[in-house]
Design an enzyme around this catalytic site. Structure first.
Site, PDB file in Angstrom:
ATOM      1  NE  ARG A  77      -4.001  -1.968   0.283  1.00 14.84           N
ATOM      2  CZ  ARG A  77      -4.000  -3.083  -0.438  1.00 14.84           C
ATOM      3  NH1 ARG A  77      -3.022  -3.318  -1.283  1.00 14.84           N
ATOM      4  NH2 ARG A  77      -4.968  -3.953  -0.326  1.00 14.84           N
ATOM      5  NE  ARG A 122      -7.307  24.823   2.879  1.00 20.34           N
ATOM      6  CZ  ARG A 122      -6.284  24.990   3.692  1.00 20.34           C
ATOM      7  NH1 ARG A 122      -5.057  25.003   3.222  1.00 20.34           N
ATOM      8  NH2 ARG A 122      -6.494  25.172   4.974  1.00 20.34           N
ATOM      9  CB  ALA A 161      -7.258  23.737  10.473  1.00 24.11           C
ATOM     10  CD  GLU A 192      -2.036  26.619  12.407  1.00 24.68           C
ATOM     11  OE1 GLU A 192      -2.584  27.443  11.646  1.00 24.68           O
ATOM     12  OE2 GLU A 192      -0.897  26.175  12.189  1.00 24.68           O
ATOM     13  CD  GLU A 214      -5.410  29.040   9.534  1.00 27.56           C
ATOM     14  OE1 GLU A 214      -6.592  28.695   9.747  1.00 27.56           O
ATOM     15  OE2 GLU A 214      -4.616  28.372   8.853  1.00 27.56           O
ATOM     16  N   PRO A 249      -8.419   7.280   6.114  1.00 29.42           N
ATOM     17  CG  PRO A 249      -9.749   5.927   7.469  1.00 29.42           C
ATOM     18  CD  PRO A 249      -9.724   7.256   6.785  1.00 29.42           C
ATOM     19  CD  GLU A 262      -1.954  30.531   6.803  1.00 28.47           C
ATOM     20  OE1 GLU A 262      -1.132  31.381   7.202  1.00 28.47           O
ATOM     21  OE2 GLU A 262      -2.097  29.418   7.337  1.00 28.47           O
TER      22      GLU A 262
END
Length: 194
Positions: A47, A74, A86, A103, A107, A125, A153
């Site tokens: 994997r 993003r 975050a 953070e 931010e 996961p 940001e």
């Protein structure tokens, strides 16, 4: 095959396997892609997954009982989506709570008097070992100084919204950030369940 005890509480279970080989398949600027070959059942599997330092997020709740949402670009999804303050656990030895406090200041230019864990989640996961620690922050006030933001940001938009509005945005599909969704729904459940 081992059968799980279905009468026990629903809970994730730690499970270790013998890792036969592990190497970095791609050495990235922020995170790496690791390839591992491991024994599983009667055979072996290979994997590849994103090796992630972990992250934190903050559900900040103000004196008017609104939650802080930030809009940020993003690139992987080509969107400016609504999310929570975050960031990565990328400072050596920094505990998640201290990272969350950092953070929020970086931010949103805010500090908080009260911090409580809200939810911890694995974001994907099957393809990443990322763990996000989300904290609930109250008793908010302005940070001693404003943080100089750059890159994505630099044009963050801050918006305070009622929790019900955030939940409605989540349930109607108007917002898609997984951490935001998990946090506002966890906060809603926390409030409704007492």
């Amino acid at each position: 095959m081992n059968e799980p005890d279905l009468s026990a509480s629903l809970r994730d279970e730690a499970f270790s396997v013998e890792v036969l080989a592990s190497d970095v398949a791609f050495d990235g600027a922020v995170w790496d892609i690791r390839r591992e070959r491991f024994a599983y059942g009667e055979g072996t599997l290979t994997r590849e997954f994103m090796e992630h330092p972990g992250a934190v997020a903050v559900l900040a709740v103000d004196a008017d009982d609104r939650v802080l949402s930030i809009q940020q670009y993003r690139h992987p999804i080509q969107m400016r989506n609504w999310e929570l303050p975050a960031g990565l656990l990328d400072v050596d030895g920094e505990p998640p709570l201290e990272a969350a406090q950092r953070e929020l200041a970086e931010e949103a230019d805010l500090v908080a008097d009260d911090w409580q864990p809200l939810i911890t989640l694995h974001t994907s996961p099957g393809g990443s070992d990322e763990v996000i620690h989300v904290f609930r922050a109250t008793g908010l006030s302005a940070a001693p100084e404003a943080f100089a933001r750059d890159s994505e940001e630099a044009d963050i938009v801050l918006r305070w919204v009622a929790l019900d509005e955030a939940v409605d945005a989540a349930l109607t599909g108007r917002v898609h950030n997984g951490i935001f969704l998990a946090a506002v729904l966890a906060e809603h459940a926390r409030r409704t369940r007492g």
